[in-house]
Design a protein around this motif. Structure first.
Motif, PDB file in Angstrom:
ATOM      1  N   MET A  30       6.317  20.185   6.152  1.00 18.85           N
ATOM      2  CA  MET A  30       7.693  20.609   6.450  1.00 18.85           C
ATOM      3  C   MET A  30       8.048  21.921   5.762  1.00 18.85           C
ATOM      4  O   MET A  30       8.630  22.801   6.390  1.00 18.85           O
ATOM      5  N   VAL A  31       7.712  22.051   4.484  1.00 17.78           N
ATOM      6  CA  VAL A  31       8.108  23.257   3.757  1.00 17.78           C
ATOM      7  C   VAL A  31       7.315  24.483   4.199  1.00 17.78           C
ATOM      8  O   VAL A  31       7.764  25.616   3.983  1.00 17.78           O
TER       9      VAL A  31
ATOM     10  N   PHE B 281      11.358  18.858  15.367  1.00 19.46           N
ATOM     11  CA  PHE B 281      10.987  17.459  15.158  1.00 19.46           C
ATOM     12  C   PHE B 281      11.347  17.029  13.740  1.00 19.46           C
ATOM     13  O   PHE B 281      11.923  15.965  13.528  1.00 19.46           O
ATOM     14  N   PHE B 282      11.005  17.867  12.752  1.00 17.46           N
ATOM     15  CA  PHE B 282      11.319  17.544  11.361  1.00 17.46           C
ATOM     16  C   PHE B 282      12.832  17.406  11.159  1.00 17.46           C
ATOM     17  O   PHE B 282      13.289  16.480  10.496  1.00 17.46           O
ATOM     18  N   ILE B 283      13.599  18.315  11.732  1.00 16.76           N
ATOM     19  CA  ILE B 283      15.062  18.253  11.614  1.00 16.76           C
ATOM     20  C   ILE B 283      15.578  16.950  12.213  1.00 16.76           C
ATOM     21  O   ILE B 283      16.429  16.270  11.617  1.00 16.76           O
ATOM     22  N   HIS B 284      15.073  16.584  13.367  1.00 14.27           N
ATOM     23  CA  HIS B 284      15.502  15.336  14.013  1.00 14.27           C
ATOM     24  C   HIS B 284      15.201  14.134  13.125  1.00 14.27           C
ATOM     25  O   HIS B 284      16.052  13.245  12.959  1.00 14.27           O
ATOM     26  N   GLN B 285      14.009  14.088  12.558  1.00 14.69           N
ATOM     27  CA  GLN B 285      13.641  12.965  11.703  1.00 14.69           C
ATOM     28  C   GLN B 285      14.510  12.923  10.446  1.00 14.69           C
ATOM     29  O   GLN B 285      14.936  11.854  10.016  1.00 14.69           O
ATOM     30  N   LEU B 286      14.778  14.073   9.851  1.00 13.96           N
ATOM     31  CA  LEU B 286      15.610  14.110   8.648  1.00 13.96           C
ATOM     32  C   LEU B 286      17.050  13.697   8.937  1.00 13.96           C
ATOM     33  O   LEU B 286      17.712  13.091   8.095  1.00 13.96           O
ATOM     34  N   LYS B 287      17.542  13.994  10.125  1.00 13.78           N
ATOM     35  CA  LYS B 287      18.897  13.569  10.501  1.00 13.78           C
ATOM     36  C   LYS B 287      19.032  12.054  10.475  1.00 13.78           C
ATOM     37  O   LYS B 287      20.116  11.523  10.239  1.00 13.78           O
ATOM     38  N   GLN B 288      17.927  11.357  10.709  1.00  9.03           N
ATOM     39  CA  GLN B 288      17.966   9.890  10.694  1.00  9.03           C
ATOM     40  C   GLN B 288      18.401   9.345   9.346  1.00  9.03           C
ATOM     41  O   GLN B 288      19.015   8.284   9.260  1.00  9.03           O
ATOM     42  N   ILE B 289      18.096  10.073   8.266  1.00 13.22           N
ATOM     43  CA  ILE B 289      18.531   9.662   6.932  1.00 13.22           C
ATOM     44  C   ILE B 289      20.047   9.580   6.891  1.00 13.22           C
ATOM     45  O   ILE B 289      20.629   8.587   6.467  1.00 13.22           O
ATOM     46  N   TRP B 290      20.691  10.630   7.366  1.00 11.64           N
ATOM     47  CA  TRP B 290      22.159  10.702   7.303  1.00 11.64           C
ATOM     48  C   TRP B 290      22.800   9.739   8.286  1.00 11.64           C
ATOM     49  O   TRP B 290      23.810   9.112   7.976  1.00 11.64           O
ATOM     50  N   ILE B 291      22.208   9.592   9.463  1.00 12.07           N
ATOM     51  CA  ILE B 291      22.752   8.672  10.463  1.00 12.07           C
ATOM     52  C   ILE B 291      22.723   7.241   9.948  1.00 12.07           C
ATOM     53  O   ILE B 291      23.710   6.513  10.039  1.00 12.07           O
ATOM     54  N   GLU B 292      21.592   6.832   9.360  1.00 11.19           N
ATOM     55  CA  GLU B 292      21.468   5.471   8.849  1.00 11.19           C
ATOM     56  C   GLU B 292      22.398   5.219   7.661  1.00 11.19           C
ATOM     57  O   GLU B 292      22.931   4.130   7.511  1.00 11.19           O
TER      58      GLU B 292
ATOM     59  N   GLN C 243       0.820  -1.207   0.000  1.00  4.36           N
ATOM     60  CA  GLN C 243       0.000   0.000   0.000  1.00  4.36           C
ATOM     61  C   GLN C 243       0.856   1.260   0.000  1.00  4.36           C
ATOM     62  O   GLN C 243       0.338   2.349   0.095  1.00  4.36           O
ATOM     63  N   GLY C 244       2.152   1.135  -0.094  1.00  4.56           N
ATOM     64  CA  GLY C 244       3.031   2.294  -0.152  1.00  4.56           C
ATOM     65  C   GLY C 244       4.258   2.123   0.716  1.00  4.56           C
ATOM     66  O   GLY C 244       4.454   1.103   1.356  1.00  4.56           O
ATOM     67  N   HIS C 245       5.063   3.152   0.717  1.00  6.50           N
ATOM     68  CA  HIS C 245       6.285   3.173   1.522  1.00  6.50           C
ATOM     69  C   HIS C 245       5.976   3.725   2.907  1.00  6.50           C
ATOM     70  O   HIS C 245       5.035   4.485   3.094  1.00  6.50           O
ATOM     71  N   ARG C 246       6.821   3.407   3.884  1.00  4.13           N
ATOM     72  CA  ARG C 246       6.660   3.929   5.245  1.00  4.13           C
ATOM     73  C   ARG C 246       7.374   5.278   5.340  1.00  4.13           C
ATOM     74  O   ARG C 246       8.573   5.374   5.110  1.00  4.13           O
ATOM     75  N   CYS C 247       6.649   6.316   5.690  1.00  8.17           N
ATOM     76  CA  CYS C 247       7.188   7.671   5.818  1.00  8.17           C
ATOM     77  C   CYS C 247       8.070   7.760   7.065  1.00  8.17           C
ATOM     78  O   CYS C 247       7.664   7.331   8.148  1.00  8.17           O
ATOM     79  N   ILE C 248       9.279   8.339   6.922  1.00 10.75           N
ATOM     80  CA  ILE C 248      10.169   8.471   8.076  1.00 10.75           C
ATOM     81  C   ILE C 248       9.724   9.591   9.021  1.00 10.75           C
ATOM     82  O   ILE C 248      10.235   9.682  10.130  1.00 10.75           O
ATOM     83  N   ILE C 249       8.776  10.402   8.601  1.00 11.81           N
ATOM     84  CA  ILE C 249       8.290  11.484   9.449  1.00 11.81           C
ATOM     85  C   ILE C 249       7.088  11.026  10.273  1.00 11.81           C
ATOM     86  O   ILE C 249       7.111  11.068  11.495  1.00 11.81           O
TER      87      ILE C 249
END
Length: 61
Positions: free
Chosen positions: A35-36, A47-58, A5-11
């Motif tokens: 976000m924008v 909160f958005f910044i924290h979630q986006l940081k997870q991309i780089w950490i992973e 049914q789709g991808h899981r949103c990281i936010i």
């Protein structure tokens, strides 16, 4: 919900069909739009910044 049914949103964590991929991580259209439009002084901005940081950490783990 099932993966087909789709991808899981990281936010928001929900599975949705429409969105964007950033380095193989998915952000749904609704979260991208929120976000924008979020001002840097808004508490949700951090909160958005924290979630986006997870991309780089992973990707750098």
């Amino acid at each position: 919900m099932h993966e087909e049914q789709g991808h899981r949103c990281i936010i928001c964590g929900h599975h949705k069909a429409e969105g964007i991929l950033i380095l193989s991580e998915y952000i749904c259209d609704a979260c991208e739009a929120e976000m924008v439009q979020t001002d840097a002084t808004d508490a949700k901005y951090h909160f958005f910044i924290h979630q986006l940081k997870q991309i780089w950490i992973e990707k750098n783990a």
